[in-house]
Motif scaffolding. Structure first.
Motif, PDB file in Angstrom:
ATOM      1  N   VAL A  12      -3.043   1.597   2.131  1.00 20.98           N
ATOM      2  CA  VAL A  12      -2.001   1.247   1.646  1.00 20.98           C
ATOM      3  C   VAL A  12      -0.934   2.544   1.502  1.00 20.98           C
ATOM      4  O   VAL A  12      -1.397   3.486   1.154  1.00 20.98           O
ATOM      5  N   SER A  14       2.449   4.260  -0.372  1.00 21.24           N
ATOM      6  CA  SER A  14       2.953   4.041  -1.750  1.00 21.24           C
ATOM      7  C   SER A  14       4.030   5.107  -1.800  1.00 21.24           C
ATOM      8  O   SER A  14       3.471   6.403  -1.805  1.00 21.24           O
ATOM      9  N   LEU A  91       2.812  -0.770  -1.270  1.00 16.92           N
ATOM     10  CA  LEU A  91       3.041  -1.216  -2.577  1.00 16.92           C
ATOM     11  C   LEU A  91       4.568  -1.272  -3.094  1.00 16.92           C
ATOM     12  O   LEU A  91       4.983  -1.755  -3.969  1.00 16.92           O
ATOM     13  N   GLN A  92       5.160  -0.073  -2.435  1.00 14.99           N
ATOM     14  CA  GLN A  92       6.698   0.126  -2.926  1.00 14.99           C
ATOM     15  C   GLN A  92       7.427   0.416  -1.850  1.00 14.99           C
ATOM     16  O   GLN A  92       7.096   0.923  -0.783  1.00 14.99           O
ATOM     17  N   LEU A 133       6.774  -7.831  -1.795  1.00 17.81           N
ATOM     18  CA  LEU A 133       6.491  -7.843  -2.662  1.00 17.81           C
ATOM     19  C   LEU A 133       7.769  -7.379  -3.646  1.00 17.81           C
ATOM     20  O   LEU A 133       8.637  -6.871  -2.996  1.00 17.81           O
ATOM     21  N   PRO A 136       7.033  -3.082  -8.469  1.00 16.61           N
ATOM     22  CA  PRO A 136       5.955  -2.936  -9.477  1.00 16.61           C
ATOM     23  C   PRO A 136       6.690  -2.634 -10.867  1.00 16.61           C
ATOM     24  O   PRO A 136       7.396  -1.432 -10.682  1.00 16.61           O
ATOM     25  N   ILE A 159      -1.621  -3.524 -10.166  1.00 15.73           N
ATOM     26  CA  ILE A 159      -1.902  -2.229  -9.921  1.00 15.73           C
ATOM     27  C   ILE A 159      -2.638  -1.630 -10.893  1.00 15.73           C
ATOM     28  O   ILE A 159      -2.042  -1.309 -12.202  1.00 15.73           O
ATOM     29  N   THR A 168      -5.464  -1.886  -6.367  1.00 16.57           N
ATOM     30  CA  THR A 168      -4.763  -3.267  -6.598  1.00 16.57           C
ATOM     31  C   THR A 168      -5.229  -4.411  -6.032  1.00 16.57           C
ATOM     32  O   THR A 168      -6.153  -4.399  -5.174  1.00 16.57           O
ATOM     33  N   LEU A 170      -3.703  -8.059  -4.974  1.00 13.77           N
ATOM     34  CA  LEU A 170      -2.665  -8.917  -4.557  1.00 13.77           C
ATOM     35  C   LEU A 170      -2.695 -10.246  -5.375  1.00 13.77           C
ATOM     36  O   LEU A 170      -3.930 -10.665  -5.808  1.00 13.77           O
ATOM     37  N   TYR A 207       3.274  -7.253 -10.250  1.00 13.52           N
ATOM     38  CA  TYR A 207       4.441  -7.393  -9.388  1.00 13.52           C
ATOM     39  C   TYR A 207       4.045  -8.743  -8.933  1.00 13.52           C
ATOM     40  O   TYR A 207       3.128  -9.217  -9.214  1.00 13.52           O
ATOM     41  N   CYS A 209       4.578 -11.511  -5.375  1.00 13.58           N
ATOM     42  CA  CYS A 209       4.793 -11.974  -3.862  1.00 13.58           C
ATOM     43  C   CYS A 209       5.351 -13.078  -3.362  1.00 13.58           C
ATOM     44  O   CYS A 209       5.197 -14.342  -4.045  1.00 13.58           O
TER      45      CYS A 209
END
Length: 217
Positions: A12, A14, A91-92, A133, A136, A159, A168, A170, A207, A209
């Motif tokens: 991932v 981030s 993730l971000q 997403l 967060p 997370i 994390t 999902l 967060y 989705c």
């Protein structure tokens, strides 16, 4: 440092770059287009076994809705015969959604180190799942029980961080762990923490989705 991972994801990216405040409903009219771009990307990168770029997929004079250029993070999951074949995500938000989608499609197909690279002859058997997403948000709680009360079952991705241990899940992982306590316990294990571990320094961010599926098989 452990990589942030959902149940079956080990890679991932981030960052803390800017995030454009758009609601998931803003993408509702673009589901088919996003899947088509993802499919084109999969075809090209598996044919060449190299990453492809936005300029290779979008015609110079092709105008896209501005919402596709807003900064949003996404995951791309590839499945073959209902089994995971690759999954990479962010993730971000660190770049426009359309760029993140192309990057993560190539990464899921070619660079998920749990699998051999997807071959071009496989793509007719590959189903695509895109998760867009929201940003967060740090949760405030005074105990594990309070965290469990606040967690929205079937809705929230989470997370969990404790020092250098992070992981994390999902929102789709609720299908595997529908019980809130089990969800948290398994996430702690994924982060490398004991199942019964708790401390006042654990940080959790939730967060949501928007899920887009292309099930061709």
């Amino acid at each position: 440092m452990k990589t942030l991972t959902p149940a079956t994801v080990d890679q991932v990216t981030s960052t803390n770059n800017k995030f454009t405040n758009t609601s998931t409903s803003d993408f509702a009219l673009h589901h088919k287009y996003l899947l088509a771009i993802c499919r084109q990307c999969l075809q090209r990168c598996t044919a060449t076994q190299n990453d492809c770029s936005l300029s290779e997929l979008i015609k110079p004079r092709e105008k896209l809705d501005s919402v596709l250029y807003c900064y949003r993070a996404c995951f791309v999951t590839l499945q073959k015969k209902n089994k995971l074949r690759g999954c990479i995500g962010s993730l971000q938000a660190s770049r426009p959604l359309i760029e993140d989608l192309i990057h993560n499609t190539c990464a899921a197909a070619l660079h998920d180190n749990r699998f051999d690279a997807v071959q071009h002859q496989e793509i007719t058997q590959i189903d695509i799942h895109i998760s867009i997403l929201t940003e967060p948000v740090k949760m405030n709680y005074y105990s594990e029980q309070d965290l469990l009360k606040q967690l929205k079952q079937g809705v929230d991705g989470l997370i969990l961080s404790e020092g250098s241990n992070r992981a994390t899940y999902l929102p789709t992982v609720w299908q595997q762990h529908p019980n809130k306590l089990k969800f948290i316990q398994q996430l702690k294990l994924k982060a490398g923490l004991p199942i019964d571990y708790w401390s006042d320094t654990i940080e959790c961010k939730n967060y949501q989705c928007e899920n887009i599926r292309d099930n061709i098989n």
